[in-house]
Scaffold this motif. Structure first.
Motif, PDB file in Angstrom:
ATOM      1  N   SER A   1       6.068 -18.508 -75.671  1.00 33.99           N
ATOM      2  CA  SER A   1       5.066 -17.390 -76.211  1.00 33.99           C
ATOM      3  C   SER A   1       5.108 -15.932 -75.556  1.00 33.99           C
ATOM      4  O   SER A   1       5.399 -15.605 -74.079  1.00 33.99           O
ATOM      5  N   SER A   2       4.934 -15.044 -76.107  1.00 32.47           N
ATOM      6  CA  SER A   2       4.794 -13.536 -75.630  1.00 32.47           C
ATOM      7  C   SER A   2       3.407 -13.039 -74.741  1.00 32.47           C
ATOM      8  O   SER A   2       3.767 -13.062 -74.084  1.00 32.47           O
ATOM      9  N   ASP A   3       2.544 -14.448 -75.670  1.00 29.19           N
ATOM     10  CA  ASP A   3       1.443 -13.560 -74.143  1.00 29.19           C
ATOM     11  C   ASP A   3       1.687 -14.905 -72.855  1.00 29.19           C
ATOM     12  O   ASP A   3       0.994 -14.522 -71.722  1.00 29.19           O
ATOM     13  N   GLY A   4       2.690 -15.822 -73.124  1.00 28.17           N
ATOM     14  CA  GLY A   4       2.664 -16.355 -72.059  1.00 28.17           C
ATOM     15  C   GLY A   4       3.668 -15.953 -71.152  1.00 28.17           C
ATOM     16  O   GLY A   4       3.293 -16.408 -70.252  1.00 28.17           O
ATOM     17  N   GLN A   5       4.683 -15.423 -71.671  1.00 26.12           N
ATOM     18  CA  GLN A   5       5.405 -13.917 -70.748  1.00 26.12           C
ATOM     19  C   GLN A   5       4.192 -13.372 -69.873  1.00 26.12           C
ATOM     20  O   GLN A   5       4.807 -12.951 -69.418  1.00 26.12           O
ATOM     21  N   ARG A   6       3.352 -12.846 -71.397  1.00 32.28           N
ATOM     22  CA  ARG A   6       2.522 -11.714 -70.154  1.00 32.28           C
ATOM     23  C   ARG A   6       1.920 -12.331 -69.371  1.00 32.28           C
ATOM     24  O   ARG A   6       1.968 -11.349 -68.607  1.00 32.28           O
ATOM     25  N   LEU A   7       1.837 -12.977 -69.365  1.00 33.96           N
ATOM     26  CA  LEU A   7       0.860 -14.367 -67.996  1.00 33.96           C
ATOM     27  C   LEU A   7       1.874 -14.405 -66.961  1.00 33.96           C
ATOM     28  O   LEU A   7       1.901 -14.295 -65.668  1.00 33.96           O
ATOM     29  N   LEU A   8       2.842 -15.137 -67.121  1.00 32.49           N
ATOM     30  CA  LEU A   8       3.749 -15.142 -66.347  1.00 32.49           C
ATOM     31  C   LEU A   8       3.812 -13.780 -65.749  1.00 32.49           C
ATOM     32  O   LEU A   8       4.649 -14.526 -64.544  1.00 32.49           O
ATOM     33  N   LEU A   9       4.137 -12.920 -65.880  1.00 31.21           N
ATOM     34  CA  LEU A   9       4.882 -11.507 -65.392  1.00 31.21           C
ATOM     35  C   LEU A   9       3.772 -10.465 -64.811  1.00 31.21           C
ATOM     36  O   LEU A   9       3.658 -10.703 -63.428  1.00 31.21           O
ATOM     37  N   ASP A  10       2.276 -11.022 -65.404  1.00 31.82           N
ATOM     38  CA  ASP A  10       0.771 -10.821 -64.682  1.00 31.82           C
ATOM     39  C   ASP A  10       0.613 -11.361 -63.091  1.00 31.82           C
ATOM     40  O   ASP A  10       1.315 -11.142 -61.790  1.00 31.82           O
ATOM     41  N   ARG A  11       1.180 -12.961 -63.382  1.00 29.09           N
ATOM     42  CA  ARG A  11       0.881 -14.115 -61.699  1.00 29.09           C
ATOM     43  C   ARG A  11       2.334 -13.816 -61.383  1.00 29.09           C
ATOM     44  O   ARG A  11       2.118 -13.461 -59.698  1.00 29.09           O
ATOM     45  N   LEU A  12       3.698 -13.236 -60.993  1.00 30.39           N
ATOM     46  CA  LEU A  12       4.730 -13.150 -60.971  1.00 30.39           C
ATOM     47  C   LEU A  12       4.143 -11.695 -59.933  1.00 30.39           C
ATOM     48  O   LEU A  12       4.343 -11.367 -58.589  1.00 30.39           O
ATOM     49  N   ASP A  13       3.790 -10.377 -60.598  1.00 34.06           N
ATOM     50  CA  ASP A  13       3.496  -9.440 -60.118  1.00 34.06           C
ATOM     51  C   ASP A  13       2.453  -9.665 -58.860  1.00 34.06           C
ATOM     52  O   ASP A  13       2.413  -8.806 -57.319  1.00 34.06           O
ATOM     53  N   ARG A  14       1.068 -10.750 -58.791  1.00 34.90           N
ATOM     54  CA  ARG A  14       0.152 -10.567 -57.886  1.00 34.90           C
ATOM     55  C   ARG A  14       0.592 -11.572 -57.111  1.00 34.90           C
ATOM     56  O   ARG A  14       0.424 -11.361 -56.125  1.00 34.90           O
ATOM     57  N   ALA A  15       1.591 -12.844 -57.320  1.00 31.66           N
ATOM     58  CA  ALA A  15       1.981 -13.294 -56.371  1.00 31.66           C
ATOM     59  C   ALA A  15       2.803 -12.509 -55.194  1.00 31.66           C
ATOM     60  O   ALA A  15       2.826 -12.837 -54.056  1.00 31.66           O
ATOM     61  N   PHE A  16       3.757 -11.948 -56.338  1.00 31.85           N
ATOM     62  CA  PHE A  16       4.974 -11.266 -54.962  1.00 31.85           C
ATOM     63  C   PHE A  16       4.186 -10.667 -54.014  1.00 31.85           C
ATOM     64  O   PHE A  16       4.808 -10.359 -52.949  1.00 31.85           O
ATOM     65  N   ALA A  17       3.279  -9.554 -53.864  1.00 26.33           N
ATOM     66  CA  ALA A  17       2.987  -8.767 -53.464  1.00 26.33           C
ATOM     67  C   ALA A  17       1.974  -9.894 -52.113  1.00 26.33           C
ATOM     68  O   ALA A  17       2.274  -9.389 -50.263  1.00 26.33           O
ATOM     69  N   LEU A  18       2.072 -11.146 -52.015  1.00 24.97           N
ATOM     70  CA  LEU A  18       1.986 -12.238 -51.006  1.00 24.97           C
ATOM     71  C   LEU A  18       2.810 -13.163 -50.337  1.00 24.97           C
ATOM     72  O   LEU A  18       2.258 -13.742 -49.440  1.00 24.97           O
ATOM     73  N   VAL A  19       3.667 -13.142 -50.844  1.00 22.51           N
ATOM     74  CA  VAL A  19       5.023 -13.640 -50.499  1.00 22.51           C
ATOM     75  C   VAL A  19       5.807 -13.829 -49.080  1.00 22.51           C
ATOM     76  O   VAL A  19       5.996 -11.904 -49.556  1.00 22.51           O
TER      77      VAL A  19
END
Length: 114
Positions: A36-54
């Protein structure tokens, strides 16, 4: 947490039936609709946060809707600013042509199609 839960999306479940030690049939249940749109927003948010750590990004995409085009586009943006290696294993490798993957893992058919 890092897990994205989307009540509007279902997970495709594959059930294999074996008789006398031999694979007979597979029954698939569920669908491959995108989140869903909400699920995609959460997914993108998690990607943004995780990317800084990988140190590397690994994408395993079976084409069941969990890796929308918006996620691939965001990965391209993030890797432009911080070019970490990208490993892609996908049944639809063409979707990742703009991602600049460091390594791809196609099967024989995927390699021929690519």
């Amino acid at each position: 947490g890092w897990l994205v839960v989307d009540a509007e999306a279902t997970t495709l479940r594959k059930q294999r039936i074996i008789a006398d030690g031999q694979y007979v049939v597979r029954v698939d249940d569920g669908d491959t609709l995108a989140c869903s749109s909400d699920g995609q927003r959460l997914l993108l948010d998690r990607l943004d946060r995780a990317f800084a750590l990988v140190d590397v990004v690994v994408v395993s995409d079976y084409g069941y809707g969990a890796c929308p085009d918006s996620l691939i586009a965001r990965m391209v943006q993030l890797r432009t600013a911080r070019p970490v290696p990208l490993v892609v294993d996908s049944k639809q490798l063409r979707r990742f042509t703009t991602a600049g993957a460091t390594i791809v893992s196609p099967n024989h058919l995927g390699a021929r199609l690519l």
